[in-house]
Design a protein around this motif. Structure first.
Motif, mmCIF file in Angstrom:
data_model
loop_
_atom_site.group_PDB
_atom_site.id
_atom_site.type_symbol
_atom_site.label_atom_id
_atom_site.label_comp_id
_atom_site.label_asym_id
_atom_site.label_seq_id
_atom_site.Cartn_x
_atom_site.Cartn_y
_atom_site.Cartn_z
ATOM 1 N N GLY A 152 79.349 -10.615 120.362
ATOM 2 C CA GLY A 152 79.022 -9.509 121.435
ATOM 3 C C GLY A 152 80.170 -8.381 121.451
ATOM 4 N N PHE A 153 80.406 -7.682 120.252
ATOM 5 C CA PHE A 153 81.010 -6.549 120.347
ATOM 6 C C PHE A 153 80.652 -5.617 119.173
ATOM 7 C CE2 PHE A 153 82.961 -10.400 118.106
ATOM 8 C CZ PHE A 153 82.708 -10.004 116.766
ATOM 9 N N ILE A 154 81.337 -4.487 118.920
ATOM 10 C CA ILE A 154 81.280 -3.395 117.912
ATOM 11 C C ILE A 154 82.601 -3.649 117.170
ATOM 12 C CG2 ILE A 154 80.975 -1.211 117.079
ATOM 13 C CD1 ILE A 154 79.084 -0.850 119.323
ATOM 14 N N SER A 155 82.738 -3.896 115.922
ATOM 15 C CA SER A 155 83.937 -4.005 115.237
ATOM 16 C C SER A 155 84.457 -2.501 114.915
ATOM 17 C CB SER A 155 83.794 -4.582 113.894
ATOM 18 O OG SER A 155 83.681 -6.236 114.301
ATOM 19 N N ALA A 156 85.528 -1.976 115.892
ATOM 20 C CA ALA A 156 85.854 -0.605 115.220
ATOM 21 C C ALA A 156 87.174 -0.629 115.728
ATOM 22 C CB ALA A 156 85.201 0.398 116.344
ATOM 23 N N LYS A 157 88.075 -0.768 114.639
ATOM 24 C CA LYS A 157 89.634 -0.565 114.895
ATOM 25 C C LYS A 157 89.981 0.470 115.608
ATOM 26 C CE LYS A 157 91.621 -3.312 111.459
ATOM 27 N NZ LYS A 157 92.539 -3.633 110.237
ATOM 28 N N THR A 158 91.067 0.312 116.430
ATOM 29 C CA THR A 158 91.586 1.464 117.190
ATOM 30 C C THR A 158 92.109 2.538 116.203
ATOM 31 O OG1 THR A 158 92.353 -0.359 118.777
ATOM 32 C CG2 THR A 158 93.247 2.001 119.209
ATOM 33 N N GLY A 159 91.616 4.012 116.495
ATOM 34 C CA GLY A 159 92.107 5.015 116.070
ATOM 35 C C GLY A 159 91.411 5.286 114.881
ATOM 36 N N SER A 160 90.234 4.614 114.329
ATOM 37 C CA SER A 160 89.327 4.876 113.408
ATOM 38 C C SER A 160 88.275 5.867 113.489
ATOM 39 C CB SER A 160 89.004 3.655 112.649
ATOM 40 O OG SER A 160 88.238 2.871 113.427
ATOM 41 N N ALA A 161 87.863 5.914 114.883
ATOM 42 C CA ALA A 161 86.706 6.458 115.153
ATOM 43 C C ALA A 161 86.571 7.981 114.941
ATOM 44 C CB ALA A 161 86.459 6.313 116.709
ATOM 45 N N PRO A 162 85.190 8.354 114.730
ATOM 46 C CA PRO A 162 84.902 9.684 114.366
ATOM 47 C C PRO A 162 84.707 10.402 115.903
ATOM 48 C CG PRO A 162 83.006 8.613 114.270
ATOM 49 C CD PRO A 162 84.093 7.716 114.306
ATOM 50 N N ASP A 163 84.568 11.691 115.966
ATOM 51 C CA ASP A 163 84.418 12.426 117.150
ATOM 52 C C ASP A 163 83.246 12.141 117.944
ATOM 53 O OD1 ASP A 163 85.351 15.041 119.040
ATOM 54 O OD2 ASP A 163 83.047 14.962 118.913
ATOM 55 N N ALA A 164 83.649 11.702 119.384
ATOM 56 C CA ALA A 164 82.668 11.088 120.301
ATOM 57 C C ALA A 164 81.299 11.684 120.031
ATOM 58 C CB ALA A 164 83.186 11.070 121.684
ATOM 59 N N ASN A 165 81.196 13.108 119.901
ATOM 60 C CA ASN A 165 79.931 13.732 119.871
ATOM 61 C C ASN A 165 79.511 14.030 118.470
ATOM 62 O OD1 ASN A 165 78.854 14.316 122.617
ATOM 63 N ND2 ASN A 165 79.782 16.323 122.620
ATOM 64 N N GLY A 166 79.839 13.080 117.701
ATOM 65 C CA GLY A 166 79.480 13.228 116.103
ATOM 66 C C GLY A 166 78.126 12.453 115.772
ATOM 67 N N LEU A 167 78.106 11.482 117.035
ATOM 68 C CA LEU A 167 76.635 10.965 116.768
ATOM 69 C C LEU A 167 75.816 10.892 118.149
ATOM 70 C CD1 LEU A 167 75.635 8.765 114.711
ATOM 71 C CD2 LEU A 167 76.936 6.855 115.730
ATOM 72 N N PRO A 168 74.812 11.734 117.965
ATOM 73 C CA PRO A 168 74.098 11.782 119.249
ATOM 74 C C PRO A 168 73.391 10.648 119.600
ATOM 75 C CG PRO A 168 73.484 13.807 117.760
ATOM 76 C CD PRO A 168 74.284 12.755 116.944
ATOM 77 N N VAL A 169 73.280 10.382 120.801
ATOM 78 C CA VAL A 169 72.569 9.233 121.057
ATOM 79 C C VAL A 169 71.242 9.675 122.087
ATOM 80 C CG1 VAL A 169 72.378 6.948 122.405
ATOM 81 C CG2 VAL A 169 74.474 7.674 121.028
ATOM 82 N N PRO A 170 69.917 9.240 121.776
ATOM 83 C CA PRO A 170 68.867 9.657 122.978
ATOM 84 C C PRO A 170 69.309 9.189 124.148
ATOM 85 C CG PRO A 170 68.041 8.926 120.753
ATOM 86 C CD PRO A 170 69.452 8.445 120.593
ATOM 87 N N LYS A 171 69.032 10.154 125.171
ATOM 88 C CA LYS A 171 69.218 9.808 126.498
ATOM 89 C C LYS A 171 68.528 8.256 127.080
ATOM 90 C CE LYS A 171 69.423 11.867 131.132
ATOM 91 N NZ LYS A 171 69.671 10.646 131.847
ATOM 92 N N LYS A 172 67.413 8.127 126.616
ATOM 93 C CA LYS A 172 66.680 7.058 126.873
ATOM 94 C C LYS A 172 67.441 5.725 126.290
ATOM 95 C CE LYS A 172 62.969 6.990 123.675
ATOM 96 N NZ LYS A 172 63.483 6.151 122.645
#
Lengths: 637, 227, 258
Positions: free
Chosen positions: C128-148
């Motif tokens: 029940g998680f997303i494996s993303a290591k701390t510090g490795s993420a791209p810019d938060a707005n790099g991946l748009p998510v449809p509002k719905k």
């Protein structure tokens, strides 16, 4: 005791970056050989445990709850700040830094705050990557809102449940590491003592809350992320289980306690309904974006709010602070609510509340839009008060909410006990005398995800730690002390439940060490608290056994620590003869009744050293220097 | 474990098999009903239809019958297994029972109605499929001899107890289907807020058509047989 | 107000339990159900007897700690409410109220009204998680998510992990809890890389823990204090079927082992 803040040299904007290069590193292959204990699994603790485990350390995480997901970080509603400047309204790292230092009324360490502002950007990136469902615009990009005390929109939010979503993100990362065997999770364990071997923190004593057994755990470093002490007031917005026990016992072992009198009173809470109440409920500060705060202009006006014409309403925040209006910082908003109520203008049966009115916003935006923004808060208010806030204005009153004070830590987040690190609300470092809205989540995650994972490595790499086992005499002694404390509680066999002493303590503190403080009141409180404490130890009733799940014993243990800690808080408030942020000394105010600082004498961190329960603590001062943000009188006019 | 085996042992995998076998069975019921409407068209039509199934299309029908048997047994076996597991998942019951869901209590009767339907099938199959209780009379059309199922049906349904047993079974089948049709869709992941009301209505309508149809025929046969 | 309470008392995990009848006097209608229990407990402590153990923390309906079955209903009779936000004005003066713990094999009772819900943590740890290591993420707005999608994910993510769904389910099934997490992460683009693996592993852990099977009775949805929809269960059913039958080999092998 020496308070060395260990602030790195260099320009403010480069300190943290340079630190990364200058620090000592632990060889990747050696990381798993270092065992690290993390006590508390809220935002700071869970994120620290997860990120340290990701880096390869052998982490043991402890929580007194049944699951890390219960930590009280979950109740934070409004949002988390970050200097992303997505709306393009002039935000920057420097502005967030500046706002936080000023908002804290110049009682925070500049270097720490600057680091916090820098890290804020990465926190949002990381949380989005973890799947935190922040609010978005139709284009798919993140939405921002403005939040109490800020004139830019830099707050990211997930409906009214931002704390919940951030905590679940950290919790999920933690559980991922538990699943991979990198973290050993110990639930239902309450920390009772820190174990020092040769003056260095090398382990803890915990009580298994199900079996009552005391356990010894050794480690190379201990991290406390055990939250704030707001429940010392009994009535607060904190959870029923929030307590000062872990921090206080660490203090008794030598960790200095800094600025305990800096407590935050949140302006928008559901008013007290009666003596039976076990806690107060916060209504997110974001409500002040659309709600207007007012009271009737004439004292004793008992007309229902809808019948009071516009001209006879006193929108006191908008009138006094035209540029910030309803969005002034928390301490200012709270104090003004108290002032109008003291002047007899308060509403509701007790006269201890003010209106927070949404009728204009509903007219402007429509009920649907308001429901979308604040639906869960309105629902909660309706549940508690049996009044529908879409139709009648909410009634709100300030309540204890957050504690800026905490265990003293240096730039590395290490306390005055070597090896003992303190994160999140449990430390004192970043908010000065007043915390701005949406900053607590930011600090908890900055400490946990990004700071400790660097600084702990530096500590471990630069310290020689001889092997220690739990057979060491220091463990036996600490366990013995913890057991003696429990036995003492069970042996009193009085007939008064612990909660009654807690309520008495809370009343004394709220009255004399709450929103406004003065010398006479504080001195009175200093006499009262030891009396309550003595009464507690003579008459408390703790039924049931020690070797069992015993909620009476758990509560009594926490109350006993609050009764000792409360005294220190009052002493700190008495010693700090200035007003600053949430600490308002009536003797020190401007002609407009605003907090008046005394930078000449009090531009320092007050760190207290424990000398014994009934003996006076020793005050140590860490002077604060302001190089970037110049000391000015705060003004939100 | 083999991933396919893991699927068939998982809670969701088995629920989906319940759903799929259920769907197969309720589609069969619809075809069965359409065939039975032939009763209304008189003995010759109906008996010819019976002959078509048992003789002319024998090679096709027998495998289908086996597949239906398999689906039935699977549905039955899984039903009993899951019910036993569900009981074990709550060893100590609540002292006070209450419900907040708006759904009717019939949703909880699947095990009960299912067991009754098993009994029904045990009675029904030997009688009309295998003619075990009594050799059906012979009808003769253009020199072709065949079982006179029409006469047998009318004779049997003339008995009020027999008709009553069938009507009761149809009523229980109705509650089984009213939940089952909808439930099978949910188990297979067919759920969309825009269409859920439609699914629910479809589920009820399907149950009404099947059970109403069979019941009407039984009543018709009862009175037809008496006359 | 006065009430007659029937409180479930059970010494520990293995001992049999029974109801204790207790009178509650002078209760204010503005008290929450837990504050009423606090009063009852304080009376017991004054009288020298052991208070009834029950769990609570935030007392504002978000932490998911409180867990009482009131008159046969998890969290009591109100919709979309945790028992800490249930107020005594909801009851009749003089009413007899039975209070029981969550009952499920996967949630063993530790004492009185305290059940152990560690099985939920195990399920999250399984996937029940997303494996993303701390510090490795791209810019938060790099991946748009449809509002719905973000909104639907948030609807599911609102789960507080209290376990009322299990308590209410006639089969003590944990489908709604698991589905909420599968659906939350499955609705987001960040959750796609692990989508197949996640659902297979979480379901397998759920089955292992001894929860019952879903029979689509929807008692869970009705009891859920956050009113999470069974639509998420359908989505999980879909995801699980597709992932375990048609997912890539690697996922299936790991899922089987999980």
């Amino acid at each position: 005791m020496i308070l060395d803040s260990k602030i790195p040299p260099g320009a403010m904007a480069d300190k943290w970056t340079d630190y990364g290069f200058n620090m000592k590193l632990v060889n990747p292959a050696n990381k798993r050989k270092h065992k690290v204990i993390v006590v508390g699994t809220g935002l700071a603790g869970a994120s620290a445990a997860a990120s340290l485990a990701e880096k390869g350390y052998n982490v043991h995480a402890f929580t007194f709850q049944d699951s890390p997901r219960r930590a009280h970080s979950i109740a934070a509603q409004g949002g988390i700040n970050a200097a992303k400047n997505y709306p393009g309204d002039g935000d920057s790292i420097h502005r967030l830094f500046y706002d936080t230092v000023k908002g804290g009324d110049f009682r925070a360490r500049e270097a720490n705050v600057h680091r916090l502002a820098e890290i804020s950007l990465k926190i949002i990136d990381h949380c989005v990557a973890l799947g935190v469902p922040f609010a978005r615009e139709y284009g798919g990009l993140l939405d921002n809102r403005s939040f109490g005390g800020a004139q830019v929109s830099r707050t990211f939010y997930a409906r009214g449940q931002t704390g919940q979503q951030l905590l679940l993100g950290a919790y999920q990362s933690l559980m991922r590491q538990v699943g991979e065997g990198q973290v050993k999770l110990h639930t239902r364990r309450e920390m009772l003592d820190v174990v020092l071997v040769d003056g260095v923190a090398r382990g803890i004593i915990v009580r298994d809350l199900v079996t009552g057994r005391l356990e010894r755990h050794e480690a190379d470093a201990v991290i406390l992320a055990t939250g704030g002490y707001g429940r010392v007031f009994y009535l607060s917005t904190n959870a029923a289980g929030c307590n000062v026990t872990a921090a206080w016992r660490a203090h008794k072992r030598g960790a200095a306690f800094a600025n305990p009198c800096f407590t935050q009173i949140h302006p928008t809470c559901v008013p007290v309904a009666g003596d039976h109440q076990s806690k107060l409920t916060l209504m997110s500060e974001s409500l002040r974006n659309d709600g207007r705060v007012w009271v009737p202009r004439t004292a004793g006006d008992k007309r229902p709010p809808h019948d009071i014409p516009e001209a006879e309403r006193f929108y006191f925040l908008e009138e006094k602070y035209p540029s910030f209006g309803n969005l002034v910082p928390r301490d200012v908003a709270s104090r003004n609510a108290k002032q109008v109520c003291d002047a007899g203008l308060g509403v509701g049966e007790s006269g201890l509340s003010v209106y927070l009115d949404f009728s204009d916003a509903i007219k402007r935006l429509g009920e649907g839009k308001i429901r979308e923004k604040y639906g869960n808060l309105f629902h909660m208010y309706d549940k508690i008060t049996d009044e529908n806030p879409y139709q009648v204005p909410m009634r709100i009153y300030p309540a204890v909410h957050y504690t800026m004070g905490g265990l003293w830590v240096d730039y590395n987040l290490m306390s005055t006990i070597p090896g003992l690190h303190v994160l999140g609300e449990a430390n004192f470092s970043d908010h000065g005398a007043n915390r701005l809205g949406a900053s607590a989540l930011m600090q908890g995650l900055a400490d946990g995800y990004f700071v400790i994972s660097q600084t702990l490595g530096h500590y471990l790499a630069s310290t020689s730690l001889p092997k220690v086992t739990t057979d060491h005499a220091a463990f036996a002694e600490a366990e013995h002390d913890a057991k003696a404390h429990i036995d003492r509680l069970l042996a009193v066999k009085g007939n008064v439940p612990a909660v009654e002493f807690h309520r008495r303590l809370g009343k004394v503190l709220w009255e004399h060490c709450g929103m406004a403080r003065n010398e006479a009141g504080l001195k009175l409180a200093l006499q009262e608290i030891p009396k309550i404490r003595a009464d507690f130890w003579n008459n408390v009733s703790v039924t049931g056994a020690g070797g069992d799940l015993n909620i009476a014993l758990e509560e009594a243990g926490r109350v006993a620590d609050f009764l000792e800690f409360g005294e220190l808080m009052v002493r700190d408030a008495l010693t700090r003869k200035e007003s600053c942020g949430g600490h308002f000394r009536e003797e020190s105010q401007t002609p407009e009744n605003e907090a008046l600082r005394d930078d000449e004498n009090f531009c320092h961190v007050a760190a207290w050293e424990f000398t014994g329960v009934d003996s006076e603590p020793i005050l140590h001062k860490e002077p604060l220097a302001f190089e970037e943000v110049h000391l000015t009188q705060r003004s939100y006019k | 474990m083999n991933p396919i085996a893991a699927y068939f042992r998982s809670s969701i995998g088995r629920k989906q098999l319940m759903g799929l076998s259920g769907i197969y069975l309720y589609i069969f019921l619809l075809i069965h009903l359409v065939g039975n409407i032939g009763l209304l068209m008189g003995p010759e039509h109906f008996n010819q239809y019976g002959y078509l199934l048992t003789h002319t299309l024998r090679e096709i029908i027998i495998p289908i019958e086996f597949s239906l048997l398999a689906a039935f047994l699977l549905h039955l076996g899984l039903g009993f297994k899951l019910a036993a597991e569900n009981r074990a998942a709550r060893p100590e019951r609540y002292a006070v029972k209450a419900s907040k869901a708006r759904s009717g209590a019939y949703r909880g009767w699947m095990m009960l109605t299912g067991s009754w339907l098993l009994l029904f099938v045990i009675v029904h199959m030997p009688h009309f499929r295998f003619g075990a209780y009594r050799v059906a009379p012979i009808a003769n059309y253009d020199g072709l001899e065949m079982n006179d199922l029409y006469a047998e049906a009318l004779r049997s349904f003339a008995n009020p107890w027999f008709t009553g047993f069938y009507l009761l079974s149809f009523a229980l089948l109705f509650t089984h289907l009213a939940h089952g049709v909808q439930s099978s869709l949910q188990s297979l992941g067919v759920n969309h807020p825009r269409y859920n009301t439609g699914f629910r209505r479809f589920s009820w309508a399907y149950a009404v058509v099947i059970c109403g149809g069979f019941a009407a025929l039984a009543v018709w046969a009862h009175f037809q047989g008496k006359i | 107000m006065n009430f007659k309470l029937r409180l479930w008392r059970q010494k520990d995990r293995t001992s049999p339990g029974s109801f204790q009848e207790v009178e509650a006097h002078g209760i204010s209608p503005d008290m929450s159900f837990l504050e009423m229990l606090d009063e009852v407990n304080n009376d017991m402590i004054r009288a020298g007897s052991e208070p009834v153990a029950f769990e609570s923390d935030c007392r504002e309906g978000i932490c998911g700690t409180c867990s009482l079955v009131v008159e046969g209903l998890p969290h009591g009779p109100d919709k979309g409410t945790t028992v800490c936000q249930l107020f005594m004005r909801r009851f009749l003066d003089g009413q007899t109220i039975s209070v029981e713990p969550w009952r499920a094999k996967a949630f063993p009772i530790l004492k009185d009204l305290v059940a152990d819900r560690a099985a939920f943590d195990d399920i999250i740890a399984a996937g029940g998680f997303i494996s993303a290591k701390t510090g490795s993420a791209p810019d938060a707005n790099g991946l748009p998510v449809p509002k719905k999608d973000a909104d639907t994910a948030m609807d599911a993510a609102a789960c507080i992990g209290c376990g009322a769904c299990v308590a209410a389910c006639p089969n003590a099934s944990a489908m709604l809890f698991v589905a909420a997490k599968v659906s939350h992460l499955g609705h987001l683009p960040q959750g796609q890389p692990e989508r197949e693996r996640r659902v297979v592993r979480m379901v397998s852990k759920m089955d292992e823990a001894g929860f019952g099977n879903c029979s689509n009775r929807y008692e869970c949805e009705a009891a859920c204090p956050k009113e999470i929809s069974v639509e998420h269960i359908a989505r999980m059913n879909r995801d699980y079927g597709v992932s375990s039958l048609f997912g890539s080999e690697r996922v299936r092998a790991e899922g089987g082992a999980g």
